[in-house]
Design a protein around this motif. Structure first.
Motif, PDB file in Angstrom:
ATOM      1  N   LEU A 279      13.770  30.346  65.714  1.00 48.50           N
ATOM      2  CA  LEU A 279      12.948  31.089  64.641  1.00 48.50           C
ATOM      3  C   LEU A 279      13.553  30.043  63.443  1.00 48.50           C
ATOM      4  O   LEU A 279      12.697  29.904  62.650  1.00 48.50           O
ATOM      5  N   VAL A 280      14.698  29.641  63.232  1.00 50.97           N
ATOM      6  CA  VAL A 280      15.135  28.960  62.126  1.00 50.97           C
ATOM      7  C   VAL A 280      14.561  27.447  62.223  1.00 50.97           C
ATOM      8  O   VAL A 280      14.023  27.175  61.118  1.00 50.97           O
ATOM      9  N   HIS A 281      14.334  27.043  63.320  1.00 47.40           N
ATOM     10  CA  HIS A 281      13.957  25.748  63.520  1.00 47.40           C
ATOM     11  C   HIS A 281      12.300  25.854  63.186  1.00 47.40           C
ATOM     12  O   HIS A 281      11.889  24.874  62.335  1.00 47.40           O
ATOM     13  N   VAL A 282      11.672  27.146  63.652  1.00 51.53           N
ATOM     14  CA  VAL A 282      10.304  27.253  63.596  1.00 51.53           C
ATOM     15  C   VAL A 282       9.959  27.317  61.785  1.00 51.53           C
ATOM     16  O   VAL A 282       9.078  26.495  61.328  1.00 51.53           O
ATOM     17  N   SER A 309      16.674  24.405  53.119  1.00 53.73           N
ATOM     18  CA  SER A 309      17.749  25.291  52.964  1.00 53.73           C
ATOM     19  C   SER A 309      17.076  26.666  52.904  1.00 53.73           C
ATOM     20  O   SER A 309      17.321  27.815  53.731  1.00 53.73           O
ATOM     21  N   ALA A 310      16.225  26.692  51.872  1.00 53.71           N
ATOM     22  CA  ALA A 310      15.319  28.069  51.703  1.00 53.71           C
ATOM     23  C   ALA A 310      14.506  28.447  53.272  1.00 53.71           C
ATOM     24  O   ALA A 310      14.548  29.679  53.476  1.00 53.71           O
ATOM     25  N   ALA A 311      13.764  27.303  53.677  1.00 49.47           N
ATOM     26  CA  ALA A 311      13.273  27.657  55.090  1.00 49.47           C
ATOM     27  C   ALA A 311      14.220  28.378  56.040  1.00 49.47           C
ATOM     28  O   ALA A 311      13.553  29.156  56.911  1.00 49.47           O
ATOM     29  N   ALA A 312      15.309  27.763  56.186  1.00 45.79           N
ATOM     30  CA  ALA A 312      16.321  28.249  57.025  1.00 45.79           C
ATOM     31  C   ALA A 312      16.597  29.754  56.605  1.00 45.79           C
ATOM     32  O   ALA A 312      16.707  30.650  57.819  1.00 45.79           O
ATOM     33  N   TRP A 344      18.096  31.031  44.558  1.00 45.62           N
ATOM     34  CA  TRP A 344      17.091  32.057  44.142  1.00 45.62           C
ATOM     35  C   TRP A 344      15.687  31.716  44.856  1.00 45.62           C
ATOM     36  O   TRP A 344      15.115  32.778  45.442  1.00 45.62           O
ATOM     37  N   ARG A 345      15.294  30.581  45.182  1.00 45.02           N
ATOM     38  CA  ARG A 345      14.239  30.144  45.976  1.00 45.02           C
ATOM     39  C   ARG A 345      14.385  30.572  47.486  1.00 45.02           C
ATOM     40  O   ARG A 345      13.286  31.131  48.090  1.00 45.02           O
ATOM     41  N   SER A 346      15.580  30.602  47.927  1.00 43.38           N
ATOM     42  CA  SER A 346      15.750  30.951  49.249  1.00 43.38           C
ATOM     43  C   SER A 346      15.797  32.639  49.316  1.00 43.38           C
ATOM     44  O   SER A 346      15.032  33.175  50.342  1.00 43.38           O
ATOM     45  N   PHE A 347      16.186  33.248  48.170  1.00 42.04           N
ATOM     46  CA  PHE A 347      15.897  34.947  48.199  1.00 42.04           C
ATOM     47  C   PHE A 347      14.382  35.028  48.200  1.00 42.04           C
ATOM     48  O   PHE A 347      14.112  35.937  49.005  1.00 42.04           O
ATOM     49  N   PHE A 348      13.726  34.321  47.398  1.00 42.68           N
ATOM     50  CA  PHE A 348      12.254  34.696  47.317  1.00 42.68           C
ATOM     51  C   PHE A 348      11.580  34.335  48.819  1.00 42.68           C
ATOM     52  O   PHE A 348      10.566  35.139  49.146  1.00 42.68           O
ATOM     53  N   ALA A 349      11.770  33.275  49.392  1.00 39.28           N
ATOM     54  CA  ALA A 349      11.145  33.052  50.464  1.00 39.28           C
ATOM     55  C   ALA A 349      11.614  33.894  51.703  1.00 39.28           C
ATOM     56  O   ALA A 349      10.744  34.247  52.397  1.00 39.28           O
ATOM     57  N   ALA A 350      12.900  34.203  51.620  1.00 35.30           N
ATOM     58  CA  ALA A 350      13.382  35.307  52.815  1.00 35.30           C
ATOM     59  C   ALA A 350      12.407  36.745  52.162  1.00 35.30           C
ATOM     60  O   ALA A 350      11.980  37.373  53.375  1.00 35.30           O
ATOM     61  N   LEU A 351      12.462  36.968  51.062  1.00 36.25           N
ATOM     62  CA  LEU A 351      11.778  38.032  50.688  1.00 36.25           C
ATOM     63  C   LEU A 351      10.071  38.193  51.218  1.00 36.25           C
ATOM     64  O   LEU A 351       9.668  39.360  51.853  1.00 36.25           O
ATOM     65  N   VAL A 352       9.625  37.240  50.947  1.00 37.64           N
ATOM     66  CA  VAL A 352       8.089  37.033  51.399  1.00 37.64           C
ATOM     67  C   VAL A 352       7.822  37.128  52.929  1.00 37.64           C
ATOM     68  O   VAL A 352       7.024  37.750  53.456  1.00 37.64           O
ATOM     69  N   ALA A 353       9.059  36.333  53.560  1.00 39.82           N
ATOM     70  CA  ALA A 353       8.917  36.249  55.136  1.00 39.82           C
ATOM     71  C   ALA A 353       9.018  37.586  55.441  1.00 39.82           C
ATOM     72  O   ALA A 353       8.337  38.114  56.473  1.00 39.82           O
ATOM     73  N   ALA A 354      10.091  38.447  54.997  1.00 40.64           N
ATOM     74  CA  ALA A 354      10.413  39.772  55.514  1.00 40.64           C
ATOM     75  C   ALA A 354       9.241  40.774  55.180  1.00 40.64           C
ATOM     76  O   ALA A 354       8.742  41.692  55.959  1.00 40.64           O
TER      77      ALA A 354
END
Length: 811
Positions: A279-282, A309-312, A344-354
Motif C-alpha cells: 500500500l505504500v508503493h500504491v 515522502s508524503a505519499a509514503a 507538514w504536508r505528510s501530516f496533511f496527506a496522511a490525515l486526508v487519506a485516513a
C-alpha cells in the motif's frame, strides 16, 4: 538492456527525449539486464539557463559562432534510467524558479495569481494524493475480504457479500453461532447439498486449495505480463528512489493498476503476506502520477521526491489506520531528504487519506483498523520481564528471517529458479493452502488471526481462546478474573504452536516472490502468536501460583492480573521491530492500530530490546538487505564510516590505469568529441583548460553532449566534423571560410564539487550523503587528478566491510 550509448550518430533524436514521466516499463533488475558496463560517472543535470554570455559574431562577419542553446533543447538537463539525480542542482533550479515567480508577481495581477496558485499547488496535490490513496485502500480492503471468504463459500442472498455481511441481516442467526446462517453456503453445501461428513470436508478442502491456486496464478501472471515492477513490497525500491535514484516505470500508471488488482488476489490466496507494505508503493504511485498535473513537480526530481515522502506517509496511514505513525514511518524508515515543509504536508496527506478510508468504512466497525482493542487493564512492573523476553524473541526472529530470506532470494537470482516465477508461486501457494486448511488459525486470514489474538476474552466471546472454566463467574463488574484454562484453550494452544511454525517457515519463501507481498502482517502474526502463548502461560501461572513472591504483592486470588491480548500486542511489535528495525514509528503505529494508549511503555521496551538483539546479530533491516541484494546505490545515512582511507585511495584512475578521459575547453573538434563518446561508456567528462595544464574548468554530461551535437547537426547549417567545440565564455576570432564553431558552455557545469587527493574518505562519504552528490572530482594544487563516483564510494564501503564490491550494479 545495455546502458552503452554507442551508435548515437545513427540514432534518432527522439531516443534522447526527456522521459521524466516514469511510465516506460522496464524488466526487473537482476534478471535479464547487464548494468556492469557503466561503472563511472553518472549524469549531472544542467538546467538550461537564459544565455547571458557573449554569442560571438560581433568582431567580424566572416565567421559565425553557433550558440544554439538560446532555446532549451528537449532532453538536455534530464536523467538516464538507473542513474542518480543531482540534489544540489535540482534544489538550485527550484530556487531560481521560485525567485523568478516572486519577482514577476509584483508586476501584474495575473502574475500574482500565478504565484499564489504555485504556493497552493503543494497542498492541493497532498489533498488529491490522500483522497486517491484512501479510496484505493478501501477498495483493496473490501475486495480482499470478499475474495478471502470466497475460498470457503458464497452468499446466496447476494454473491457480493462477504461472510460477515451476509449474516448481518439474517433472521435465523444467534449470537453464539453468528457465523452460521442459511444465506451463507459452503462449497460442499452448494455441490453435494450437505456440510456434514468426510466427503463434504474433502470438497471444501479441494475448493479452498483450488481458489487459492487460481488467485495466485492470476496475480503472478498479471505481474509478469503487464507490470514486472508490481511485485514485492516496493519499500526497498521506494527508499532507493527517495534517495535520488531513477527507476523509470516503477511508479507509473501500469504499475499502479496491476499492483492494486494483484494485491487483492495475492492477499486472498491465503499466502503468508500482507497488503500494508505494497500500500505504500500504491500511494507513491498515486503521488508520482498526480505530480504530472503540476509543472512545479513534474520538471523537478527533488521536489517530486518531497511529494513521494508524503505519499509514503499516506500509504502507511491507510494501511494501518495510523496517520501519525505514517508520518513518523516516512521520516524514520524511507525518506532521505525530509525538510520541515514535507513534514507538514505528510501530516496533511496522511490525515486526508485516513479520513477518506474512515468514510468508506471497509471493516464495518466505524474504525480505521481491524485490530482495535477494548481492554484497558493496567499492567504491572514485573510484567516487563516477559515483555523483554518477547523483545529478545522478536530480535532473534528478525535476524533469522533476514538471513534466511536473503539467502533464498540470492539463490533465486543466481539459479534457474528465477526463470520460473509462475511455477514458484504456484508451488508455495499449494503447500501453504494444503497445510493451512486443517488448522482454523492458519485457514483464516492473517489479519483476522491477529485481531483474535489481540482480543481479550469477554463474557460473550465464543472463541476457543476464551474457553475457560467458571466462565461466567465474575466478581468485579465487567472485568473477568483469571480463571483456569479449559479444554478449548489447550486445543487452541497446540493449534497456535503449529501455526507459529508454519508462519515462521513459509514466510521466508513467500517474501520476495513475483507477486505483491508485504511483510508487516506476517511478522506481526508470528509475534502475536508467540505473545499469546506466553500470555496464557503467565495467566495460568498467576492463577495456580498466586502465592509466589513474584505474584503475591499485586495479584490476589480472583483478580484480573494478566491480559494475554496485551502480550500478543507486545510480541507483534517486537517481531515487526526485529525485521524492519523501526522504533519510534513502530510504537506509534501499534498504539494507533490498537487504541492501547496505556501500553506505550511495554511496547517501547519490546521494540528497543528487539532492535538491540537484532542489531547485535546483523546491522541491516530487511529493506536495507534487499537494497544491497539488488545492487541499488543507496548510501545509508545511519551508518558511520570509520576507516582511515584517503580520496586518492578510492578515485579513478588508479595507478597503472589509463589516464582520465577529459575534454579541453577550446581545442577539440566535433569529430574528436564524437570519437571519445563512441569509444567510452562514461556518463560524463571533466573539461580542462588543456591536456598539459589539467586545470579544471567544469564537468559535462555525455547525454547532454550527444543531444546537443545531434541537434546542432540537424538544425544549424555548416556544423561539420571539423567544427571546433568551445566551452569558454568568449571565442577567439576565426579565419574566413573556416567551419562554424559550436559553443556548448551552457551545458557545462562550472561548479562541480572537488576535493583534494588527501581528503579523508570519511569526509568524502559525509559530503556524498548530505549533499546527495553523484560524483566528486579530485584535484592536487588545482590540477585534475581523478574522479570519485557514488558507485566508487559504495564499492569502497563494501570492500571495507569485507563484502563483495561487485554487488553494486548501478550509479
Amino acid at each position: 538492456i545495455s546502458m552503452d550509448n554507442r551508435g548515437f550518430r545513427q540514432g534518432s533524436f527522439s531516443s534522447f527525449r526527456s522521459s521524466s514521466s516514469d511510465e516506460d516499463l522496464m524488466d526487473i533488475p537482476g534478471t535479464a539486464m547487464d548494468f556492469s558496463m557503466r561503472d563511472d560517472v553518472p549524469p549531472l543535470d544542467r538546467e538550461v539557463e537564459e544565455d547571458k554570455s557573449y554569442n560571438g559574431g560581433g568582431i567580424g562577419s566572416s565567421y559565425r559562432i553557433m550558440d544554439f542553446l538560446e532555446e532549451p533543447i528537449p532532453g538536455v538537463g534530464t536523467y538516464d534510467d538507473f542513474n542518480t539525480i543531482d540534489w544540489v542542482r535540482e534544489k538550485s533550479r527550484d530556487r531560481d524558479r521560485h525567485r523568478e515567480i516572486t519577482n514577476k508577481s509584483k508586476e501584474s495581477t495575473w502574475a500574482l495569481i500565478h504565484s499564489v496558485s504555485d504556493a497552493f499547488s503543494g497542498w492541493l496535490l497532498m489533498l488529491l494524493i490522500g483522497l486517491l490513496s484512501g479510496s484505493l485502500a478501501g477498495l483493496i480492503d473490501i475486495s480482499a475480504r470478499w475474495m478471502t471468504d470466497l475460498k470457503e463459500g458464497i452468499c446466496t442472498g447476494g454473491f457480493w457479500f462477504n461472510h460477515e455481511h451476509c449474516c448481518w441481516n439474517s433472521e435465523h442467526v444467534t449470537f453464539e453461532d453468528r457465523d452460521k446462517c442459511p444465506e451463507w453456503n459452503s462449497w460442499s453445501q452448494l455441490i453435494i447439498s450437505t456440510d456434514e461428513g468426510a466427503f463434504a470436508y474433502i470438497v471444501n478442502y479441494f475448493m479452498y486449495v483450488l481458489w487459492a491456486l487460481l488467485f495466485a496464478f492470476l496475480a503472478v501472471s498479471l505481474v509478469k505480463v503487464f507490470a514486472p515492477y508490481a511485485c514485492g513490497s516496493g519499500i526497498p525500491e521506494i527508499k532507493t528512489i527517495l534517495s535520488g535514484f531513477i527507476i523509470r516505470g516503477y511508479l507509473g500508471k501500469w504499475t499502479l493498476v496491476i499492483k492494486t488488482i494483484t494485491l487483492v488476489l495475492a492477499v486472498s490466496s491465503g499466502l503468508s503476506l500482507g497488503k500494508e507494505g505494497p500500500l505504500v508503493h500504491v500511494a507513491c504511485c498515486c503521488g508520482n502520477i498526480l505530480c504530472h498535473c503540476f509543472n512545479k513537480y513534474r520538471k523537478n526530481e527533488a521536489k517530486r521526491r518531497e511529494v513521494l515522502s508524503a505519499a509514503a506517509a499516506a500509504g502507511v496511514s491507510v494501511a494501518f489506520g495510523a496517520p501519525i505513525g505514517g508520518v513518523l514511518f516516512s521520516l524514520e524508515e524511507v525518506s532521505y531528504y525530509f525538510p520541515l515543509k514535507t513534514l507538514w504536508r505528510s501530516f496533511f496527506a496522511a490525515l486526508v487519506a485516513a479520513f477518506t478510508l474512515r468514510s468508506i468504512n471497509p471493516f464495518g466497525n466505524s474504525r480505521l483498523v481491524l485490530f482495535y482493542v477494548e481492554f484497558h487493564t493496567p499492567w504491572h512492573l514485573f510484567e516487563l520481564v516477559p515483555f523483554i523476553l518477547l523483545g529478545i524473541f522478536g530480535g532473534l526472529w528478525g535476524a533469522l528471517f533476514i538471513r534466511t530470506n536473503i539467502a533464498w532470494c540470492r539463490k533465486r537470482k543466481t539459479t534457474q529458479l528465477g526463470k520460473y516465477p509462475v511455477v514458484e508461486v504456484l508451488v508455495v501457494t499449494a503447500i501453504t493452502a494444503i497445510l493451512a486448511f486443517p488448522n482454523e488459525y492458519t485457514r483464516m486470514s492473517t489479519s483476522e488471526l491477529i485481531s483474535e489474538l489481540f482480543n481479550d476474552c469477554g463474557l460473550l466471546d465464543s472463541s476457543k481462546l476464551c474457553d475457560y472454566e467458571n466462565r461466567f463467574n465474575t466478581s468485579k463488574g465487567g472485568e473477568l478474573p483469571d480463571r483456569p484454562a479449559g479444554m478449548g484453550i489447550y486445543s487452541a494452544m497446540w493449534q497456535l504452536a503449529l501455526t507459529l511454525i508454519l508462519k515462521i517457515v513459509i514466510t521466508i519463501f513467500t517474501f520476495g516472490m513475483k507477486i505483491p507481498s508485504g511483510l508487516f502482517i506476517p511478522s506481526m502474526a508470528v509475534g502475536a502468536i508467540a505473545g499469546r502463548l506466553l500470555g496464557v502461560g503467565m495467566e495460568q501461572l498467576a492463577y495456580y501460583h498466586h502465592d509466589w513472591a513474584i505474584f503475591n504483592s499485586w495479584c490476589s486470588q480472583g483478580a484480573d492480573c494478566i491480559t494475554p491480548g496485551l502480550y500478543a500486542m507486545v510480541g507483534a511489535a517486537a517481531c515487526l521491530g526485529g525485521v524492519t528495525r523501526m522504533t519510534v514509528s513502530l510504537v506509534v503505529i501499534m498504539f494507533e492500530l490498537t487504541g492501547g494508549l496505556e501500553y506505550i511503555v511495554p511496547l517501547m521496551a519490546a521494540a528497543m530490546t528487539s532492535k538491540w538483539v537484532a542489531d547485535a546479530l546483523g546491522r541491516e533491516g530487511i529493506y536495507d538487505a534487499h537494497i544491497r541484494l539488488n545492487g541499488y546505490p543507496f548510501l545509508e545515512a545511519k551508518e558511520e564510516f570509520a576507516h582511515k582511507t584517503l580520496a586518492m585511495d578510492v578515485m579513478k584512475p588508479r595507478r597503472n590505469d589509463p589516464l582520465l578521459t577529459v575534454l579541453t575547453q577550446d581545442s577539440m573538434t566535433v569529430e574528436d568529441v564524437e570519437t571519445i563518446i563512441s569509444e567510452t561508456t562514461y556518463s560524463g567528462f571533466p573539461v580542462v583548460v588543456s591536456r598539459e595544464s589539467q586545470r579544471l574548468v567544469g564537468f559535462v554530461l555525455r547525454r547532454d553532449l550527444i543531444i546537443s551535437i545531434e541537434n546542432a547537426r540537424k538544425k544549424q547549417d555548416g556544423v561539420v566534423s571539423t567544427s571546433i567545440i568551445y566551452f569558454t565564455e568568449h571565442s577567439p576570432p576565426m579565419p574566413p571560410y573556416t567551419p562554424p564553431t559550436l559553443k556548448l558552455r551552457n551545458i557545462l557545469d562550472l561548479s562541480p564539487f572537488t576535493v583534494t587527493d588527501l581528503t579523508p574518505m570519511e569526509i568524502v562519504v559525509d559530503i556524498f550523503r548530505k549533499l546527495g552528490l553523484r560524483q566528486c572530482l579530485v584535484t592536487h594544487n588545482g590540477r585534475l587528478l581523478g574522479i570519485i563516483t557514488k558507485k566508487d564510494v559504495l564499492k569502497h564501503i563494501a570492500q571495507m566491510a569485507n563484502q563483495d564490491p561487485d554487488s553494486i550494479l548501478f550509479n
